[in-house]
Design a protein around this motif. Structure first.
Motif, PDB file in Angstrom:
ATOM      1  N   ASP A  48       0.843  -1.190   0.000  1.00 30.97           N
ATOM      2  CA  ASP A  48       0.000   0.000   0.000  1.00 30.97           C
ATOM      3  C   ASP A  48       0.881   1.244   0.000  1.00 30.97           C
ATOM      4  OD1 ASP A  48      -1.914   1.927   0.260  1.00 30.97           O
ATOM      5  OD2 ASP A  48      -2.600   1.316   2.244  1.00 30.97           O
ATOM      6  N   ALA A  49       0.738   2.059  -1.025  1.00 33.13           N
ATOM      7  CA  ALA A  49       1.550   3.274  -1.112  1.00 33.13           C
ATOM      8  C   ALA A  49       1.278   4.222   0.050  1.00 33.13           C
ATOM      9  CB  ALA A  49       1.291   3.983  -2.444  1.00 33.13           C
ATOM     10  N   LEU A  50       0.125   4.112   0.677  1.00 36.13           N
ATOM     11  CA  LEU A  50      -0.233   5.016   1.773  1.00 36.13           C
ATOM     12  C   LEU A  50      -0.141   4.329   3.131  1.00 36.13           C
ATOM     13  CD1 LEU A  50      -3.182   7.043   0.192  1.00 36.13           C
ATOM     14  CD2 LEU A  50      -0.760   7.629   0.352  1.00 36.13           C
ATOM     15  N   ARG A  69       6.864   9.241   0.996  1.00 35.18           N
ATOM     16  CA  ARG A  69       7.495   9.299  -0.321  1.00 35.18           C
ATOM     17  C   ARG A  69       9.006   9.049  -0.238  1.00 35.18           C
ATOM     18  NH1 ARG A  69       9.802  11.779  -4.615  1.00 35.18           N
ATOM     19  NH2 ARG A  69       8.650  11.610  -6.587  1.00 35.18           N
ATOM     20  N   PRO A  70       9.727   9.704   0.664  1.00 35.68           N
ATOM     21  CA  PRO A  70      11.165   9.399   0.773  1.00 35.68           C
ATOM     22  C   PRO A  70      11.435   7.931   1.107  1.00 35.68           C
ATOM     23  CG  PRO A  70      10.650  11.449   1.906  1.00 35.68           C
ATOM     24  CD  PRO A  70       9.341  10.825   1.539  1.00 35.68           C
ATOM     25  N   GLN A  71      10.528   7.308   1.856  1.00 40.04           N
ATOM     26  CA  GLN A  71      10.692   5.897   2.195  1.00 40.04           C
ATOM     27  C   GLN A  71      10.594   5.017   0.952  1.00 40.04           C
ATOM     28  OE1 GLN A  71       7.553   3.720   4.590  1.00 40.04           O
ATOM     29  NE2 GLN A  71       9.121   3.956   6.175  1.00 40.04           N
ATOM     30  N   ILE A  72       9.623   5.310   0.082  1.00 39.59           N
ATOM     31  CA  ILE A  72       9.463   4.534  -1.149  1.00 39.59           C
ATOM     32  C   ILE A  72      10.662   4.734  -2.064  1.00 39.59           C
ATOM     33  CG2 ILE A  72       8.065   4.220  -3.226  1.00 39.59           C
ATOM     34  CD1 ILE A  72       5.615   5.028  -1.582  1.00 39.59           C
ATOM     35  N   SER A 372       4.981  -1.839  -8.531  1.00 35.47           N
ATOM     36  CA  SER A 372       4.799  -0.824  -9.562  1.00 35.47           C
ATOM     37  C   SER A 372       3.759   0.228  -9.202  1.00 35.47           C
ATOM     38  CB  SER A 372       4.428  -1.489 -10.887  1.00 35.47           C
ATOM     39  OG  SER A 372       3.229  -2.221 -10.766  1.00 35.47           O
ATOM     40  N   ASN A 373       2.778  -0.114  -8.383  1.00 30.82           N
ATOM     41  CA  ASN A 373       1.815   0.906  -7.955  1.00 30.82           C
ATOM     42  C   ASN A 373       2.521   1.992  -7.146  1.00 30.82           C
ATOM     43  OD1 ASN A 373       2.032  -1.328  -5.987  1.00 30.82           O
ATOM     44  ND2 ASN A 373       0.690  -0.045  -4.734  1.00 30.82           N
ATOM     45  N   ASP A 374       3.553   1.631  -6.395  1.00 34.73           N
ATOM     46  CA  ASP A 374       4.335   2.621  -5.654  1.00 34.73           C
ATOM     47  C   ASP A 374       5.115   3.509  -6.613  1.00 34.73           C
ATOM     48  OD1 ASP A 374       3.767   1.702  -2.928  1.00 34.73           O
ATOM     49  OD2 ASP A 374       4.947  -0.055  -3.465  1.00 34.73           O
ATOM     50  N   LEU A 375       5.662   2.912  -7.688  1.00 35.60           N
ATOM     51  CA  LEU A 375       6.427   3.692  -8.662  1.00 35.60           C
ATOM     52  C   LEU A 375       5.523   4.713  -9.345  1.00 35.60           C
ATOM     53  CD1 LEU A 375       9.278   3.920  -9.908  1.00 35.60           C
ATOM     54  CD2 LEU A 375       8.483   2.394 -11.722  1.00 35.60           C
ATOM     55  N   ILE A 376       4.323   4.275  -9.730  1.00 38.18           N
ATOM     56  CA  ILE A 376       3.360   5.204 -10.332  1.00 38.18           C
ATOM     57  C   ILE A 376       2.986   6.282  -9.321  1.00 38.18           C
ATOM     58  CG2 ILE A 376       1.044   5.403 -11.328  1.00 38.18           C
ATOM     59  CD1 ILE A 376       1.386   2.494 -12.326  1.00 38.18           C
ATOM     60  N   ALA A 377       2.799   5.896  -8.070  1.00 39.90           N
ATOM     61  CA  ALA A 377       2.397   6.850  -7.038  1.00 39.90           C
ATOM     62  C   ALA A 377       3.443   7.947  -6.835  1.00 39.90           C
ATOM     63  CB  ALA A 377       2.143   6.118  -5.718  1.00 39.90           C
ATOM     64  N   LEU A 378       4.715   7.636  -7.051  1.00 43.95           N
ATOM     65  CA  LEU A 378       5.762   8.646  -6.894  1.00 43.95           C
ATOM     66  C   LEU A 378       5.613   9.784  -7.898  1.00 43.95           C
ATOM     67  CD1 LEU A 378       8.977   6.496  -6.251  1.00 43.95           C
ATOM     68  CD2 LEU A 378       7.581   7.720  -4.582  1.00 43.95           C
ATOM     69  N   CYS A 379       4.832   9.565  -8.951  1.00 47.10           N
ATOM     70  CA  CYS A 379       4.604  10.614  -9.958  1.00 47.10           C
ATOM     71  C   CYS A 379       3.532  11.611  -9.529  1.00 47.10           C
ATOM     72  CB  CYS A 379       4.201   9.980 -11.286  1.00 47.10           C
ATOM     73  SG  CYS A 379       5.397   8.799 -11.948  1.00 47.10           S
ATOM     74  N   ALA A 380       2.746  11.264  -8.526  1.00 47.70           N
ATOM     75  CA  ALA A 380       1.652  12.138  -8.087  1.00 47.70           C
ATOM     76  C   ALA A 380       2.193  13.441  -7.507  1.00 47.70           C
ATOM     77  CB  ALA A 380       0.809  11.406  -7.036  1.00 47.70           C
ATOM     78  N   ALA A 411      -2.711   3.052  -7.462  1.00 52.05           N
ATOM     79  CA  ALA A 411      -1.949   4.281  -7.216  1.00 52.05           C
ATOM     80  C   ALA A 411      -2.817   5.525  -7.201  1.00 52.05           C
ATOM     81  CB  ALA A 411      -0.874   4.433  -8.294  1.00 52.05           C
ATOM     82  N   SER A 412      -4.000   5.454  -7.772  1.00 55.38           N
ATOM     83  CA  SER A 412      -4.831   6.652  -7.976  1.00 55.38           C
ATOM     84  C   SER A 412      -5.130   7.398  -6.690  1.00 55.38           C
ATOM     85  CB  SER A 412      -6.130   6.252  -8.675  1.00 55.38           C
ATOM     86  OG  SER A 412      -6.916   7.395  -8.970  1.00 55.38           O
ATOM     87  N   LYS A 413      -5.252   6.682  -5.577  1.00 60.95           N
ATOM     88  CA  LYS A 413      -5.634   7.328  -4.319  1.00 60.95           C
ATOM     89  C   LYS A 413      -4.577   8.303  -3.813  1.00 60.95           C
ATOM     90  CE  LYS A 413      -4.056   3.302  -1.626  1.00 60.95           C
ATOM     91  NZ  LYS A 413      -4.490   2.230  -0.705  1.00 60.95           N
ATOM     92  N   VAL A 414      -3.345   8.179  -4.291  1.00 59.98           N
ATOM     93  CA  VAL A 414      -2.311   9.128  -3.867  1.00 59.98           C
ATOM     94  C   VAL A 414      -2.586  10.499  -4.475  1.00 59.98           C
ATOM     95  CG1 VAL A 414       0.160   9.609  -3.817  1.00 59.98           C
ATOM     96  CG2 VAL A 414      -0.659   7.256  -3.573  1.00 59.98           C
ATOM     97  N   TRP A 415      -3.056  10.531  -5.729  1.00 55.89           N
ATOM     98  CA  TRP A 415      -3.466  11.809  -6.318  1.00 55.89           C
ATOM     99  C   TRP A 415      -4.575  12.446  -5.478  1.00 55.89           C
ATOM    100  CZ3 TRP A 415      -0.668   8.619  -9.225  1.00 55.89           C
ATOM    101  CH2 TRP A 415       0.137   9.141 -10.233  1.00 55.89           C
ATOM    102  N   THR A 416      -5.534  11.629  -5.056  1.00 56.59           N
ATOM    103  CA  THR A 416      -6.638  12.134  -4.234  1.00 56.59           C
ATOM    104  C   THR A 416      -6.127  12.713  -2.924  1.00 56.59           C
ATOM    105  OG1 THR A 416      -8.096  10.447  -5.204  1.00 56.59           O
ATOM    106  CG2 THR A 416      -8.839  11.515  -3.176  1.00 56.59           C
ATOM    107  N   LEU A 417      -5.213  12.000  -2.265  1.00 59.38           N
ATOM    108  CA  LEU A 417      -4.647  12.486  -1.007  1.00 59.38           C
ATOM    109  C   LEU A 417      -3.986  13.848  -1.187  1.00 59.38           C
ATOM    110  CD1 LEU A 417      -3.756  11.741   2.023  1.00 59.38           C
ATOM    111  CD2 LEU A 417      -1.565  11.164   0.964  1.00 59.38           C
TER     112      LEU A 417
END
Length: 480
Positions: A48-50, A69-72, A372-380, A411-417
């Protein structure tokens, strides 16, 4: 050393005696890749990215930026793509040639630029990053630019006029007659023949969707583009790890297990290209994107994730090591990435997850703390477009389009956050069961976009959708 010898050396350093073989892309082979969804998710839960490594939930944007984010990023460096050395030499950019050309029917200015890496620490290794920067000449003010991994030739070198061709031909004939007087009679018998002739007009090779080439579409929309040659940064093979930027930093010696692989080196090269673009007055440095397909799709996504100065990314058919989960048992596998043909893309230590016999406890894809969901999330919350084609046209099942869809949804929920729109319309189902959108039906309403076109192993059919989608978010309209 050869790629195989470099691979064997890394196995010895890690205490690995044997590797698990990767699946075969041949469906008739005994070890053929799995394409059955019923057995595709042996480790069905993505990280979970979050959720922090200690289990604490990320509940605010501040917590994301300062803690999670720094952890990922650190986990990707340590376990997947490798650490970038702390003291990578500086790059000095120089414009070599400026040419006024036409891309399609649009006048452009093409600049051949080279970034020379300081090699004073090891003069025997030379690294020159090659890039071609092309901007429309009929648009006022700085323009958005899409950097693309690929060859750096001039798109349409400016040709001499007919009068200049005549001068060239007269001079060439005179020189040939001086060298061989007998040619005077030959030229007299063939008065219409010329040593050089203007190149004939050629219609462009259309994209798979019947559209114009991507570069034509970009400049017609008032954008610029920059072609960056990744192999001028780092070779695409393990034997080249003692050369390029990785070899330069290591003074020609093989890398250690924790150091960066080619994907991270290519991303570093793209960041240095962005350094130059931010100094170009014709380029809007805050609206520069990165694009790539296949292995370069992996590199484009990694570039966007690691360098927050990039404003947008178009990720084409990236597969494992890109937008497809490492945990999925579908097509390409972790064992494939850890093979002697591909391991140079990753950190040397990545081999641990494909070890069959080693001095440490057995490990597999589920032991990797990120996916890979974490990698995509880093783009948010920046503009991120995930693109695929269809197997029937050559975008093979091997790439696992559904797996990338699952990771994008997760990963989409990171944009929402972070107060931005992710996938729109939003996907309410869990990523494990969310149905994929129909082919040619994109989710383009948010800053995280998905579209699977009916083309093959290329993002060309999605380029025009990407341009319009990004321009809408930037509010960009070219001024003539």
């Amino acid at each position: 050393m050869t790629s195989e010898q470099m691979h064997a050396r890394m196995m010895r350093l890690l205490g690995i005696e044997a590797m698990r073989p990767g699946p075969s892309g041949n469906p008739a082979a005994p070890n053929h890749a799995n394409y059955d969804e019923a057995t595709a998710n042996p480790y069905p839960k993505l990280p979970d990215a979050l959720t922090m490594d200690n289990g604490q939930k990320v509940t605010s944007a501040k917590m994301w930026w300062t803690e999670r984010r720094p952890q990922i990023v650190a986990d990707y460096a340590k376990y997947v793509y490798g650490e970038v050395p702390k003291h990578v030499p500086a790059v000095h950019w120089q414009v070599l040639v400026v040419d006024h050309e036409h891309v399609g029917f649009t006048p452009v200015v093409a600049r051949e630029v080279v970034g020379t890496v300081d090699n004073s620490s090891d003069p025997q290794i030379s690294v020159k990053i090659r890039m071609m920067v092309v901007t429309p000449a009929n648009v006022k003010g700085p323009v958005p630019v899409l950097m693309m991994f690929g060859p750096t030739d001039f798109p349409a070198p400016n040709q001499p006029t007919r009068q200049q061709y005549q001068q060239i031909n007269d001079a060439m004939k005179a020189a040939m007659e001086h060298e061989n007087p007998a040619l005077t009679q030959v030229f007299a018998e063939h008065p219409a023949w010329e040593p050089m002739a203007p190149p004939p007009f050629r219609f462009p090779q259309l994209n798979q969707d019947g559209g114009l080439p991507n570069t034509w579409e970009l400049v017609q929309a008032g954008w610029g583009f920059a072609m960056l040659d990744p192999q001028s940064v780092q070779a695409d093979n393990a034997a080249g790890l003692t050369e390029g930027i990785i070899g330069l930093v290591n003074h020609g010696q093989p890398r250690s297990p924790e150091q960066w692989g080619a994907l991270r080196a290519w991303a570093w090269g793209a960041s240095r290209g962005l350094d130059y673009l931010k100094t170009d007055p014709d380029v809007n440095g805050s609206e520069v994107g990165i694009e790539g397909v296949s292995r370069y799709g992996k590199a484009a996504l990694l570039t966007m994730a690691m360098d927050q100065r990039f404003a947008m990314v178009l990720v084409g058919s990236s597969g494992k090591g890109g937008a497809t989960p490492l945990r999925r048992n579908f097509g390409e596998a972790v064992e494939t990435l850890a093979s002697s043909e591909e391991y140079h893309w990753m950190a040397g230590a990545f081999l641990k997850y494909a070890a069959a016999k080693a001095k440490f406890a057995p490990m597999n894809a589920s032991d990797i703390p990120v996916d890979s969901n974490d990698l995509i999330a880093l783009c948010a919350p920046r503009l991120t477009f995930i693109s695929y084609g269809i197997p029937e046209r050559g975008d093979a099942k091997w790439l696992d389009q559904r797996g990338s869809w699952m990771a994008t949804v997760a990963a989409s929920k990171v944009w929402t956050l972070l107060g931005a729109k992710g996938l729109v319309p939003p996907v309410t189902e869990n990523y494990r069961v969310a149905p994929m959108p129909p082919v040619n039906h994109g989710l383009l309403g948010g800053k995280l976009a998905w579209r699977q076109d009916d083309g093959g192993h290329t993002d060309a059919p999605n380029m025009i959708f990407f341009i319009h989608w990004a321009a809408k978010w930037f509010g960009y309209q070219p001024r003539g």
